[in-house]
Design an enzyme around this catalytic site. Structure first.
Site, PDB file in Angstrom:
ATOM      1  N   GLU A 114      -7.870  82.615  46.469  1.00  0.00           N
ATOM      2  CA  GLU A 114      -8.232  82.803  47.864  1.00  0.00           C
ATOM      3  C   GLU A 114      -9.270  83.920  47.923  1.00  0.00           C
ATOM      4  O   GLU A 114      -9.379  84.730  47.006  1.00  0.00           O
ATOM      5  CB  GLU A 114      -6.999  83.218  48.679  1.00  0.00           C
ATOM      6  CG  GLU A 114      -6.672  84.730  48.675  1.00  0.00           C
ATOM      7  CD  GLU A 114      -6.186  85.272  47.333  1.00  0.00           C
ATOM      8  OE1 GLU A 114      -5.836  84.463  46.452  1.00  0.00           O
ATOM      9  OE2 GLU A 114      -6.168  86.509  47.171  1.00  0.00           O
ATOM     10  N   LYS A 139     -12.335  94.318  42.499  1.00  0.00           N
ATOM     11  CA  LYS A 139     -11.664  93.038  42.274  1.00  0.00           C
ATOM     12  C   LYS A 139     -11.792  92.563  40.826  1.00  0.00           C
ATOM     13  O   LYS A 139     -10.907  91.893  40.309  1.00  0.00           O
ATOM     14  CB  LYS A 139     -12.217  91.976  43.227  1.00  0.00           C
ATOM     15  CG  LYS A 139     -11.876  92.221  44.701  1.00  0.00           C
ATOM     16  CD  LYS A 139     -10.401  92.034  44.983  1.00  0.00           C
ATOM     17  CE  LYS A 139     -10.087  92.177  46.466  1.00  0.00           C
ATOM     18  NZ  LYS A 139      -8.631  92.195  46.728  1.00  0.00           N
ATOM     19  N   SER A 143     -14.150 101.146  47.185  1.00  0.00           N
ATOM     20  CA  SER A 143     -13.664  99.956  46.485  1.00  0.00           C
ATOM     21  C   SER A 143     -14.745  98.908  46.250  1.00  0.00           C
ATOM     22  O   SER A 143     -14.644  98.108  45.333  1.00  0.00           O
ATOM     23  CB  SER A 143     -12.505  99.335  47.258  1.00  0.00           C
ATOM     24  OG  SER A 143     -12.900  99.043  48.581  1.00  0.00           O
TER      25      SER A 143
END
Lengths: 394, 257
Positions: free
Chosen positions: A107, A85, A374
């Site tokens: 969000e 991210k 990830s």
């Protein structure tokens, strides 16, 4: 047809109030994306703050144990803040700063994107507010405190199903309420144009590195790249630079929850139909009247009823294929990778690991599979313990 | 069937109600009562699971309606039952997914069958109008355009192609009752009027008679949603006379402008 299309998908289906804001964003992005100074600044942040490039690790024990294709793990879990991210967030917050914005909102599902946004906001002196479904706040209490520690204000969203889609609704509402000084740091390759393109470009560094690293290690491209898909940002990042390399199979792993035949799942490609929601035309889990389904997955980060428009197109054109992975399979993969390689993957990434475990076995030993890890699984340890009946709380 | 322009002979009061909240029987009674008490146009909301342009009041109404079993089909059936008693124009307000998934052509055909003459779709901006316009035009359903306080240079092109009436969003943010409206409504409406002859109504944030009277100084009508839905939430199935009384007072306020 309007801008930002991926085949028939994408577009800008948002309230009029936001239209000038997305135009402003698009203009700024087009101005800065090739600006040498911006690129240098972002690369500096990625390398010296986030710790890029991330490793491409040969999982030798896993490979031998499964007895099939050679497995490499792309270690996005080693990035600062513990997931992919940060790649997108550093890009977007830097862009917002250049646009003269002083406040960012976002969000978050599992909290990974919220933590990354709060981190970048702290670093770049931006005010930060995060919207997180109440249920996710409970599942990921540690991440809530982590965001607060970083100076962000966290709003627990109590509308709808109190998960990721509701957090997106609430962040969009907040953006329409305060636009002039605020940038919405959308966390996935979804939403109205230009978000799916911007987020994909910032995440494409993953496949750019995989390509360089695998050529260095093996002298050839991999046979398959496997990644988990909620909205699809880590997957598009891992796929993007391989899309033209037709010999590389691209596989996205969706959250099937309790199973694709059970209503409690979030497998959009497996169960969804075409619709228009959250600013984009794409595939969504919904009923015959277009009411968005209350989806479910053990993984808060994949618990989303839609998929990014570029994935919908890659599925249509058969350039990528999407497979459902259940909670049970993901939890087993979580435990397997921890035990076998000493790497605790995020429960989201565990969906990709689970498919790799099934798929690698069926391939010859001279094949190469890359799995995108990830994020790291520290955040999930307590939830997995509870899943296994051990009552520990964070 | 009435057309939207018929609503604007005098300063118009436009009332919104969420279809199926608390149930479809009440919706039927509410529409007739509001017509009776002076509403010039009624917007019927088709409930949606994720209404991103709505504040908490209408969000909760949508949820109540869906939980009570309201579907697009049932709402169509209900409106068809009272079609002959309706003398004022009725329009739908809903989200694009509701129409898209239902089937655009089928949706417009059913609108005609039930006496619906227009649709308001807050998540279908000017750039995406062609998603609905061909089917609307074919069926003779008017697609209402919205403009917002942030529209600025966009007002001209939106107004030029607008149909029915122009829906001016008074404030930033989502629907809901507001103490004050700070947007320069006069300037906004003036810009709209320079570019189109169709009427212009202002909505978002209006709940009190003085506010309705004030917006009607600038525009051809006032739109009220959340304030009505609040009364429905408060009184449930017994809400009809309370809503009627409220609509009457608001219509009178519009006429005072």
């Amino acid at each position: 047809m309007s801008k930002g299309r991926f085949g028939n998908y994408g577009g800008q289906y948002i309230p009029e109030t936001l239209m000038n804001a997305v135009y402003e964003l698009e203009e700024a992005y087009n101005k800065y994306k090739n600006d040498p100074e911006f690129v240098a600044e972002l690369n500096d942040l990625l390398n010296n703050y986030a710790g890029r490039p991330s490793l491409l690790y040969y999982a030798e024990k896993m490979t031998k144990d499964l007895g099939g294709a050679k497995i490499y793990l792309k270690r996005e879990d080693l990035n600062h803040t513990g997931s992919h991210k940060i790649n997108n967030v550093l890009g977007q917050v830097l862009l917002a700063k250049k646009m003269g914005k002083t406040r960012v909102i976002a969000e978050t599902g599992a909290g990974q994107h919220g933590v990354a946004t709060a981190t970048a906001a702290a670093l770049m002196d931006m005010e930060c507010e995060i919207f997180m479904g109440k249920e996710d706040c409970d599942r990921q209490a540690l991440n809530v405190f982590r965001m607060e520690l970083l100076g962000a204000k966290v709003h627990a969203v109590t509308s709808g199903t109190m998960t990721l889609k509701d957090a997106v609704n609430e962040t969009m509402r907040e953006w329409t309420n305060r636009i002039s000084d605020t940038h919405y740091v959308l966390g996935s390759v979804m939403g109205p144009h230009p978000f799916p393109t911007i987020v994909r470009d910032f995440q494409a560094v993953i496949s750019k590195e995989i390509k360089e690293q695998i050529l260095e290690a093996e002298g050839r491209l991999p046979d398959a790249v496997i990644a988990c898909v909620g909205g699809g940002s880590n997957a598009i990042g891992a796929f993007y630079n391989f899309i033209e390399d037709k010999e590389v199979e691209l596989i996205g792993c969706e959250a099937a929850g309790l199973g694709v035949d059970n209503p409690k799942n979030a497998a959009t490609i497996a169960n969804g139909t075409e619709g228009i929601f959250h600013g984009m035309k794409s595939i969504f889990c919904q009923d015959e009247f277009g009411q968005i389904a209350p989806v479910y997955s053990i993984s808060a980060g994949l618990d989303y009823p839609g998929i990014g428009p570029e994935h919908a197109m890659l599925n249509d054109t058969k350039r990528a294929r999407y497979v459902p992975i259940t909670d049970v399979e993901a939890v087993e993969a979580f435990e397997y990778l921890s035990r076998t390689e000493g790497i605790i993957p995020a429960i989201e990434s565990s969906h990709a690991v689970a498919y790799a475990m099934k798929y690698a076995k069926t391939l010859d030993k001279d094949k190469i599979v890359v799995v995108n890890i990830s994020g790291r699984g520290d955040k999930d340890v307590a939830a997995i313990a509870r899943y296994r009946g051990v009552q520990i709380y964070e | 069937m009435s057309r939207i322009k018929d609503a604007f002979n005098n300063k118009a009061f436009i009332a919104f109600v969420t279809g199926g909240d608390p149930d479809l029987e009440t919706t039927k009674k509410l529409i007739l009562e509001m017509q009776d008490k002076g509403a010039d146009l009624i917007e019927v909301g088709i409930p949606f699971s994720d209404p991103v342009a709505e504040g908490p009041v209408i969000q909760e109404a949508d949820l109540r309606a869906l939980n009570a079993g309201c579907t697009t089909d049932k709402l169509f059936d209900t409106l068809k039952e009272i079609k002959d008693q309706i003398k004022i124009p009725l329009v739908f307000m809903t989200y694009i997914n509701v129409i898209y998934v239902y089937g655009k052509e089928k949706f417009m055909d059913r609108c005609n069958e039930c006496g619906i003459c227009g649709i308001i779709v807050p998540d279908c901006p000017f750039e995406e109008k062609n998603e609905l316009q061909p089917e609307c035009t074919k069926a003779g359903i008017e697609l209402v355009s919205l403009i917002a306080p942030t529209s600025n240079d966009r007002i001209k092109k939106i107004a030029k192609e607008a149909e029915g009436f122009v829906y001016c969003v008074s404030s930033l943010g989502v629907t809901g009752v507001r103490e004050n409206i700070t947007t320069d409504l006069g300037a906004m409406v003036k810009l709209v009027k320079e570019n189109t002859d169709i009427p212009c109504a202002i909505g978002f944030g209006i709940s009190k008679p003085e506010q309705a009277q004030n917006v009607c100084k600038y525009a051809d009508g006032a739109i009220v949603g959340s304030a009505i839905v609040k009364i429905v939430a408060q009184h449930g199935k017994d809400c009809v006379p309370y809503v009627g009384e409220y609509v009457k007072s608001m219509k009178e306020a519009c006429l005072r402008a």
